[in-house]
Design an enzyme around this catalytic site. Structure first.
Site, short mmCIF file in Angstrom:
data_model
loop_
_atom_site.label_atom_id
_atom_site.label_comp_id
_atom_site.label_asym_id
_atom_site.label_seq_id
_atom_site.Cartn_x
_atom_site.Cartn_y
_atom_site.Cartn_z
N ASP A 132 7.76 -21.73 37.61
CA ASP A 132 8.33 -22.68 36.65
C ASP A 132 9.13 -22.02 35.53
O ASP A 132 8.92 -22.32 34.35
CB ASP A 132 7.23 -23.53 36.02
CG ASP A 132 6.23 -24.09 37.01
OD1 ASP A 132 6.60 -24.27 38.18
OD2 ASP A 132 5.07 -24.33 36.62
N GLU A 182 9.33 -33.60 40.34
CA GLU A 182 8.92 -32.96 39.09
C GLU A 182 10.01 -31.98 38.65
O GLU A 182 11.06 -31.84 39.28
CB GLU A 182 7.60 -32.23 39.27
CG GLU A 182 7.65 -31.14 40.33
CD GLU A 182 6.29 -30.62 40.75
OE1 GLU A 182 5.29 -31.28 40.41
OE2 GLU A 182 6.23 -29.59 41.43
#
Length: 499
Positions: A53, A223
């Site tokens: 991420d 997401e």
């Protein structure tokens, strides 16, 4: 002065340079040569460890990457950061944020989003992986006086602590537009929201209709939203598929407004069964003052089955004339300029990076392999022979590697100081497939091209193969380096499509 994560003009005393969804506020003394690469030329992963991420920002001419620490939820209690002046040499900044400094955050600290404003450095993060509004957690914001922290909780509670429009409060990204308005994009569980941030960067504003949360979910969204601006257009990128699965990928949309609408245009990053799987949750970085862009993301090595075994990578991101993004190819290169051999696994011999080269001591069959699985390819490397009477070169289509002279199934092409070129295959024993000669000497450029059963070996002269054979024993496998009865060093390794 520091860079804010925005695009366009900012009323400051120094020049504003476009910087990948960022405004680079650089003085002439802070400017550095623009790094223009086709990928991470010194190898992906570009930093050591399991991370995911990543979000990026440029502060004072230095590139920063803030990732999730990819461990079990209970171990995700801190965030590290990495910085670089050239996108090659990276400095680790350990534990820039800890749950010990955020009273309400206990674990599952995810997806940090950095930005600077008014001399303060803000870091947005998700914590606790809440599953309902009855739990404590969500998106928080921490603040520091320096990019490397330490960051402390700025509010004392989550900034977003509830599910709105079905969006789990995770995976935030912060963007400041040309007019100074800050936005935060976030959301898991298949829903994306955008909110306005007030100038204090620690409270939420409202839109003209009085709403605080606006849903902007594009088709197939899961997401990881990421916003940047280029050429007056707003680009929203996001992740699709399951984060532990091979279908994890990145798609995007373009809009004339920071709040959309966002209609999916294409999936631009997906797993490559020859290179890596699970590629997703990206950010972008634009080299200040240029139109050079990179996509920074995480991916999982092919042989890894643990969902948390994710690594950081970047590749070049190109645009078409109409502003759309070309599909991104994960490239495999390593020039060892960063002084390490991340991603390589060794089987016998002694291997180390020194002087910008990957060096192997003299051994009988020592190997270093990349976790790849190429079938048809072009494979290049510079080979420099050291002490010994043997040869050194490239292994390819390798499976079942082990320590030993011929401890692998696959092919090997090598060259010696005397100019002898060899090609053969191994499977516990050696089967020669061809020999030839090039000019004697210690330094050679070696290339192998393989298309189906056709294998060609080039040495120094890249136009005419020294050896050309047909052998279909092995169809695909890892690429690597090997020495036999000699020391050697290697540089400028590159594996890719046939050319």
């Amino acid at each position: 002065m520091a860079t804010v994560k925005a695009t366009g003009l900012v009323a400051r005393s120094c020049a504003a340079l476009l910087a990948g969804g960022l405004i680079a506020m650089l003085s002439p003394s802070a400017a550095v040569a623009a790094p223009e690469y086709s990928t991470s030329e010194a190898g992906n992963p570009f930093v050591d460890g399991w991370y995911a991420d990543p979000d990026t920002v440029v502060y004072d001419g230095r590139y920063w990457v803030f990732p999730t620490t990819s461990k079990s939820y209970s171990e995700q209690t801190y965030l590290d950061a990495f910085s670089s002046k050239d996108l090659v040499h990276w400095t680790k900044h350990s534990e820039v944020l800890r749950t010990a400094d955020v009273a309400w955050a206990k674990y599952a600290v995810w997806a940090p989003a950095p930005i600077e404003r008014n001399g303060k450095y803000y870091l947005y993060f998700a914590a606790n992986d809440i599953q309902s509004d009855a739990e404590t957690g969500g998106i928080g914001v921490a603040v520091a006086d320096r990019p490397e922290g330490p960051y402390k909780d700025a509010v004392g509670a989550p900034l977003v602590s509830r599910f709105h429009n079905g969006a789990q409060p995770i995976d935030q990204d912060v963007f400041i537009d040309d007019d100074g308005q800050a936005y935060m994009y976030y959301g898991g569980w298949g829903h994306a929201n955008v909110v306005k941030l007030n100038p204090d960067m620690t409270s939420l504003g409202t839109f003209a209709d009085g709403a605080t949360y606006k849903e902007i979910t594009p088709a197939d969204y899961v997401e990881g939203p990421q916003m940047f601006k280029r050429g007056g257009k707003y680009y929203l990128m996001w992740s699709e598929g399951g984060w532990t699965g091979p279908d994890y990928s990145v798609s995007y949309a373009i809009s004339d407004s920071p709040t959309g609408p966002f209609e999916k245009l294409d999936r631009v990053l997906a797993q490559d069964p020859a290179v890596a799987k699970g590629s997703g949750h990206n950010s972008v970085v634009n080299v200040p003052g240029t139109d050079i862009w990179y996509i920074v993301y995480h991916r999982r090595p092919l042989s890894e089955t643990d969902g948390n075994h994710r690594q950081l990578a970047y590749d070049r991101m190109y645009f078409n004339e109409d502003g759309t993004i070309r599909r991104i190819r994960m490239e495999v290169k390593d020039n060892f300029a960063d002084g390490n051999a991340l991603g390589w696994r060794t089987y016998g011999g002694s291997w180390a990076v020194a002087g910008g080269r990957y060096r192997a001591d003299r051994s009988l069959g020592g190997k270093a392999l990349l976790d790849t699985d190429f079938a048809d390819f072009t494979y290049d490397a510079d080979v420099r022979l050291g002490p010994g009477n043997g040869d050194a070169g490239l292994t390819f289509r390798v499976t079942r590697p082990s320590v030993g002279v011929d401890g692998y199934s696959g092919y090997y092409a090598g060259v010696g100081r005397d100019g002898k070129v060899v090609l053969g295959r191994a499977d516990g024993s050696w089967t020669p497939l061809g020999t030839a000669y090039t000019r004697p000497g210690p330094a050679h450029r070696l290339r192998v091209t393989a298309v189906g059963p056709s294998i060609k070996v080039y040495v120094d002269d890249m136009r005419t193969p020294k050896i050309s054979v047909t052998d279909g024993t092995y169809g695909s496998g890892a690429g690597g380096l090997r020495v036999f009865d000699t020391a050697a060093s290697f540089d400028n390794v590159e594996v890719g499509p046939v050319r």
